[in-house]
Motif scaffolding. Structure first.
Motif, short mmCIF file in Angstrom:
data_model
loop_
_atom_site.label_atom_id
_atom_site.label_comp_id
_atom_site.label_asym_id
_atom_site.label_seq_id
_atom_site.Cartn_x
_atom_site.Cartn_y
_atom_site.Cartn_z
N THR A 51 0.83 -1.21 0.00
CA THR A 51 0.00 0.00 0.00
C THR A 51 0.86 1.25 0.00
O THR A 51 0.58 2.22 -0.72
N PHE A 52 1.93 1.22 0.79
CA PHE A 52 2.84 2.37 0.82
C PHE A 52 3.46 2.60 -0.56
O PHE A 52 3.55 3.73 -1.04
N ARG A 53 3.87 1.51 -1.21
CA ARG A 53 4.42 1.63 -2.57
C ARG A 53 3.37 2.22 -3.52
O ARG A 53 3.69 3.07 -4.36
N ALA A 54 2.12 1.79 -3.36
CA ALA A 54 1.05 2.32 -4.22
C ALA A 54 0.89 3.83 -4.02
O ALA A 54 0.64 4.57 -4.97
N HIS A 55 1.03 4.30 -2.76
CA HIS A 55 0.98 5.74 -2.51
C HIS A 55 2.09 6.46 -3.26
O HIS A 55 1.87 7.50 -3.89
N MET A 56 3.30 5.92 -3.18
CA MET A 56 4.43 6.56 -3.84
C MET A 56 4.27 6.52 -5.37
O MET A 56 4.59 7.49 -6.07
N GLN A 57 3.75 5.42 -5.88
CA GLN A 57 3.51 5.32 -7.32
C GLN A 57 2.46 6.33 -7.77
O GLN A 57 2.57 6.92 -8.85
N LYS A 77 3.12 8.99 -10.66
CA LYS A 77 2.28 8.92 -11.85
C LYS A 77 1.54 10.23 -12.09
O LYS A 77 1.31 10.63 -13.24
N ASN A 78 1.16 10.90 -11.01
CA ASN A 78 0.37 12.12 -11.12
C ASN A 78 1.20 13.39 -10.98
O ASN A 78 0.67 14.48 -10.72
N ASP A 79 2.51 13.24 -11.14
CA ASP A 79 3.44 14.38 -11.24
C ASP A 79 3.46 15.27 -10.00
O ASP A 79 3.61 16.49 -10.10
#
Length: 347
Positions: free
Chosen positions: A46-52, A56-58
């Motif tokens: 989940t933490f990785r998803a936050h960073m991604q 992704k959204n600049d």
């Protein structure tokens, strides 16, 4: 900075030179773990998803000191600017979070309790581990010596004695950080996110920036003794809701009027005076912890009084106020007022 009017304190915000500075958001984490309490944890995926999501959204992720010192100087930031913070210095920060943050090249800040480190508590990082993270670019800052409720008074303790004790606590913590890591930021994340006016004044007098756990975006009108952060763990880790918060804007606030954040009042009153609104008045809404919408009373076009419709129980509570921006489609102004409801005025 503080002026009394009819026994109510009006708290004026620090005035910054550049009223056009854009919004930024500070995220707060504790644990990155699958096995620790969910209320303060996110797992590594989940933490990785936050960073991604940020990449992704600049979003531009910057160091906390860059953000705070820039805001103090009136600098403008891209309104997709984020600072990442962790509280308590748990060992899973170096085991789980740091590798992911290093992979993305994102700076971050860890608020630590030096006495707990010196006592070699098993669940916090050692000074050597913190040095490693610091050498990799992490910032280490003050979270008090051992995570006490800083606004609490001991039995029979006078205000002067309380100030002396808390001043010594913060000075000890800052000194240990500087001895071990070679720098002193003088940023304090309040343990449990709790503070009262006396603690805010002490923090200001000592030259610290005070950082809470109440939600909201940061901008030119924020008070640097109570900067907000968005919790991003547990229930708040969901990206659907977190994405809205990451896009949030700070209200343009002139003053807040209330007795104190720590209060015996079960329906505390908060009055917000806006410099400018930037939203339709009929779309402004405030929500009370566990109750739903608050009672609103517009005293003028730019001033509103907010009150809980029912009594609050003892403990921590919030008034969360939002309104959709007229200028930025799909984005919301966001402000949170924290409360600690107590049975006696000095705890």
């Amino acid at each position: 900075m503080f002026k009394k009017v009819s026994h109510v304190v009006i708290f004026s915000f620090f005035a910054l030179a550049c009223a056009s500075a854009q919004a930024a958001v500070i995220l707060q984490y504790h644990h990155v773990s699958k096995t620790l309490p969910k209320v303060t944890s996110v797992d590594a995926s989940t933490f990785r998803a936050h960073m991604q999501y940020l990449k992704k959204n600049d979003f531009k992720v910057i160091a906390l000191d860059t953000l705070i010192e820039g805001l103090k100087q009136g600098e403008s930031y891209n309104d997709k600017t984020v600072a990442i913070t962790f509280d308590d210095g748990y060992d899973n920060n170096i085991e789980q979070a740091a590798p992911i943050l290093n992979e993305f090249g994102y700076p971050y800040t860890i608020f630590v309790n030096p006495k707990l480190i010196d006592e070699q508590r098993s669940y916090v990082m050692t000074w050597e581990q913190l040095k490693t993270l610091s050498q990799q670019g992490a910032l280490i800052a003050n979270h008090s010596a051992q995570h006490d409720y800083l606004h609490h008074r001991l039995d029979g303790e006078s205000d002067a004695q309380w100030q002396e004790r808390i001043r010594a606590d913060l000075q000890y913590s800052e000194k240990r950080i500087e001895e071990e890591l070679g720098y002193s930021l003088k940023y304090l994340a309040y343990p449990y996110g709790e503070f009262d006016r006396a603690l805010q004044k002490l923090v200001q007098d000592m030259g610290y920036v005070g950082i809470g756990q109440h939600s909201g975006a940061v901008g030119p009108d924020n008070d640097f003794t109570r900067l907000p952060r968005f919790p991003a763990s547990g229930f708040y880790a969901d990206l659907d809701t977190l994405s809205t918060k990451l896009a949030s804007l700070p209200f343009h606030i002139d003053t807040l009027t209330y007795d104190d954040t720590v209060t015996t009042k079960r329906q505390p009153e908060l009055t917000i005076s806006f410099k400018e609104k930037g939203f339709h008045q009929n779309q402004f809404a405030c929500y009370v912890s566990g109750q739903g919408r608050a009672e609103l009373n517009w005293l003028s076009a730019k001033q509103v009084k907010i009150t809980a419709k029912q009594e609050l129980g003892e403990g921590r509570a919030r008034y969360n106020c939002t309104a959709p921006s007229q200028q930025a489609s799909g984005r919301y102004f966001w402000f949170s007022q924290p409360w600690v409801i107590t049975s006696s005025p000095a705890q």
